[in-house]
Write an enzyme that holds these catalytic residues in place. Structure first.
Site, PDB file in Angstrom:
ATOM      1  N   GLN A   1     -26.457 -13.020  -7.415  1.00  0.00           N
ATOM      2  CA  GLN A   1     -25.401 -12.074  -7.773  1.00  0.00           C
ATOM      3  C   GLN A   1     -24.961 -12.209  -9.232  1.00  0.00           C
ATOM      4  O   GLN A   1     -24.190 -11.386  -9.731  1.00  0.00           O
ATOM      5  CB  GLN A   1     -24.192 -12.268  -6.854  1.00  0.00           C
ATOM      6  CG  GLN A   1     -24.487 -11.998  -5.393  1.00  0.00           C
ATOM      7  CD  GLN A   1     -23.284 -12.254  -4.499  1.00  0.00           C
ATOM      8  OE1 GLN A   1     -22.147 -12.314  -4.955  1.00  0.00           O
ATOM      9  NE2 GLN A   1     -23.530 -12.417  -3.216  1.00  0.00           N
TER      10      GLN A   1
ATOM     11  N   HIS B   1     -23.037  -7.937 -13.607  1.00  0.00           N
ATOM     12  CA  HIS B   1     -21.864  -8.711 -13.188  1.00  0.00           C
ATOM     13  C   HIS B   1     -21.137  -9.308 -14.396  1.00  0.00           C
ATOM     14  O   HIS B   1     -19.921  -9.150 -14.552  1.00  0.00           O
ATOM     15  CB  HIS B   1     -22.303  -9.825 -12.231  1.00  0.00           C
ATOM     16  CG  HIS B   1     -21.201 -10.748 -11.822  1.00  0.00           C
ATOM     17  ND1 HIS B   1     -20.389 -10.503 -10.739  1.00  0.00           N
ATOM     18  CD2 HIS B   1     -20.771 -11.928 -12.359  1.00  0.00           C
ATOM     19  CE1 HIS B   1     -19.503 -11.486 -10.623  1.00  0.00           C
ATOM     20  NE2 HIS B   1     -19.718 -12.362 -11.589  1.00  0.00           N
TER      21      HIS B   1
ATOM     22  N   HIS C   1     -19.802  -6.535 -16.935  1.00  0.00           N
ATOM     23  CA  HIS C   1     -18.624  -5.840 -16.417  1.00  0.00           C
ATOM     24  C   HIS C   1     -17.373  -6.710 -16.537  1.00  0.00           C
ATOM     25  O   HIS C   1     -16.341  -6.272 -17.066  1.00  0.00           O
ATOM     26  CB  HIS C   1     -18.868  -5.450 -14.960  1.00  0.00           C
ATOM     27  CG  HIS C   1     -17.705  -4.769 -14.309  1.00  0.00           C
ATOM     28  ND1 HIS C   1     -17.013  -3.736 -14.895  1.00  0.00           N
ATOM     29  CD2 HIS C   1     -17.098  -4.981 -13.112  1.00  0.00           C
ATOM     30  CE1 HIS C   1     -16.045  -3.331 -14.096  1.00  0.00           C
ATOM     31  NE2 HIS C   1     -16.065  -4.078 -13.012  1.00  0.00           N
TER      32      HIS C   1
ATOM     33  N   TYR D   1     -12.840  -5.600   1.717  1.00  0.00           N
ATOM     34  CA  TYR D   1     -14.169  -5.754   2.318  1.00  0.00           C
ATOM     35  C   TYR D   1     -14.638  -7.206   2.211  1.00  0.00           C
ATOM     36  O   TYR D   1     -15.104  -7.798   3.195  1.00  0.00           O
ATOM     37  CB  TYR D   1     -15.157  -4.824   1.619  1.00  0.00           C
ATOM     38  CG  TYR D   1     -16.586  -5.005   2.070  1.00  0.00           C
ATOM     39  CD1 TYR D   1     -17.095  -4.264   3.132  1.00  0.00           C
ATOM     40  CD2 TYR D   1     -17.427  -5.929   1.440  1.00  0.00           C
ATOM     41  CE1 TYR D   1     -18.410  -4.433   3.561  1.00  0.00           C
ATOM     42  CE2 TYR D   1     -18.734  -6.108   1.865  1.00  0.00           C
ATOM     43  CZ  TYR D   1     -19.221  -5.364   2.919  1.00  0.00           C
ATOM     44  OH  TYR D   1     -20.519  -5.546   3.343  1.00  0.00           O
TER      45      TYR D   1
ATOM     46  N   LYS E   1     -20.271  -1.094   2.769  1.00  0.00           N
ATOM     47  CA  LYS E   1     -20.568  -1.696   1.471  1.00  0.00           C
ATOM     48  C   LYS E   1     -21.187  -0.677   0.520  1.00  0.00           C
ATOM     49  O   LYS E   1     -20.850  -0.615  -0.666  1.00  0.00           O
ATOM     50  CB  LYS E   1     -21.509  -2.890   1.642  1.00  0.00           C
ATOM     51  CG  LYS E   1     -21.827  -3.602   0.333  1.00  0.00           C
ATOM     52  CD  LYS E   1     -22.718  -4.806   0.554  1.00  0.00           C
ATOM     53  CE  LYS E   1     -23.002  -5.517  -0.767  1.00  0.00           C
ATOM     54  NZ  LYS E   1     -23.889  -6.701  -0.568  1.00  0.00           N
TER      55      LYS E   1
ATOM     56  N   THR F   1     -19.976   0.794  -3.319  1.00  0.00           N
ATOM     57  CA  THR F   1     -20.795   0.868  -4.530  1.00  0.00           C
ATOM     58  C   THR F   1     -20.755   2.271  -5.121  1.00  0.00           C
ATOM     59  O   THR F   1     -20.607   2.446  -6.340  1.00  0.00           O
ATOM     60  CB  THR F   1     -22.248   0.468  -4.226  1.00  0.00           C
ATOM     61  OG1 THR F   1     -22.266  -0.859  -3.687  1.00  0.00           O
ATOM     62  CG2 THR F   1     -23.092   0.499  -5.487  1.00  0.00           C
TER      63      THR F   1
ATOM     64  N   GLN G   1     -17.488   2.942  -6.794  1.00  0.00           N
ATOM     65  CA  GLN G   1     -17.457   2.370  -8.135  1.00  0.00           C
ATOM     66  C   GLN G   1     -18.172   3.282  -9.125  1.00  0.00           C
ATOM     67  O   GLN G   1     -17.691   3.503 -10.242  1.00  0.00           O
ATOM     68  CB  GLN G   1     -18.099   0.981  -8.129  1.00  0.00           C
ATOM     69  CG  GLN G   1     -17.247  -0.087  -7.454  1.00  0.00           C
ATOM     70  CD  GLN G   1     -17.938  -1.441  -7.466  1.00  0.00           C
ATOM     71  OE1 GLN G   1     -19.014  -1.611  -6.907  1.00  0.00           O
ATOM     72  NE2 GLN G   1     -17.325  -2.411  -8.107  1.00  0.00           N
TER      73      GLN G   1
END
Length: 257
Positions: free
Chosen positions: A132, A137, A140, A177, A194, A198, A201
């Protein structure tokens, strides 16, 4: 043409000057450098260790972030509604009026929430979910803290509120979540949204991009440099999240046969 206010030291918002992590970019830069150091050292320290059982800590953290996101969402919504904000073009009210200060305060709390959210990465490392730790990631999380430092420092209100409001709503649902998922495998079958998160977003980035672009088109009385900053950042996230969605949800190799 509406005169644009240049973002400089002299144009800093005097109301937020003494607020935590606002006066200078040095403290938040130190936070980010520490974050990068943890990103580099953490996986190496955990390489030959078992994942740390932090389930209880995660649940508490996610619950706290749901509450904080709900608070900023409410404050952005209430402040903008009571002040009669124009959704398409809103200048910054630099006065000391209660509503103007309330909006500035909402911006600061949202900025602080972005700093706190750097903890996500620490938990990922301790949980050994290194897959991940993607460029998306880190990009952002890193850009958000500097983006919102600049907004609180120079434009605590006005056009800044919309992206914070939308992001607060998305993050409230996102951390809800995560919190439910952290309760254990027995919850996973109940959590089928999920993918929706996404795409939510991604939708927010489309909205923010369109909003910033429209503000530039109509020559909104808001600092040009800040509008450009928001537009470029939103465009980059739109591209990165679109790529993520295509790779993880829409590509043929990920479709179930």
């Amino acid at each position: 043409m509406v005169a644009q206010v240049a973002v400089s030291h002299n144009s800093a918002d005097k109301r937020t000057e003494g607020w935590l992590l606002v006066h200078s970019p040095v403290p938040v830069s130190c936070v980010f450098l520490s974050y990068l150091l943890i990103m580099w050292i953490g996986p190496r320290l955990m390489a030959h260790r078992q994942p740390v059982n932090i389930r209880a800590l995660l649940i508490a953290y996610y619950l706290a972030m749901v509450c904080l996101s709900a608070y900023t969402f409410y404050e952005f919504t209430a402040s903008s509604w009571l002040a009669g904000y124009n959704l398409l073009c809103q200048t910054v009210d630099y006065s000391e009026s209660p509503l103007a200060l309330r909006m500035a305060n909402a911006c600061w709390w949202f900025y602080l929430s972005q700093v706190i959210e750097l903890s996500d990465t620490i938990f990922i490392i301790l949980w050994k979910r290194n897959s991940q730790l993607t460029f998306l990631h880190v990009y952002h999380h890193g850009c958000m803290i500097f983006n919102w430092w600049a907004r609180v420092k120079y434009v605590a209100g006005g056009q800044s509120f919309l992206s914070g409001l939308i992001n607060s709503l998305v993050h409230m649902l996102m951390y809800l979540y995560y919190g439910l998922a952290a309760l254990g495998p027995h919850m996973h079958k109940q959590l089928r949204w999920k993918r929706c998160l996404t795409f939510m977003q991604l939708l927010q980035f489309f909205i923010v991009t369109a909003h910033a672009a429209y503000s530039l088109y109509i020559d909104c009385d808001f600092p040009l440099s800040m509008n450009m900053l928001v537009l470029c950042y939103a465009l980059s996230l739109t591209a990165l999240f679109t790529k993520f969605c295509l790779q993880n949800y829409l590509s043929n190799k990920n479709k179930k046969i």
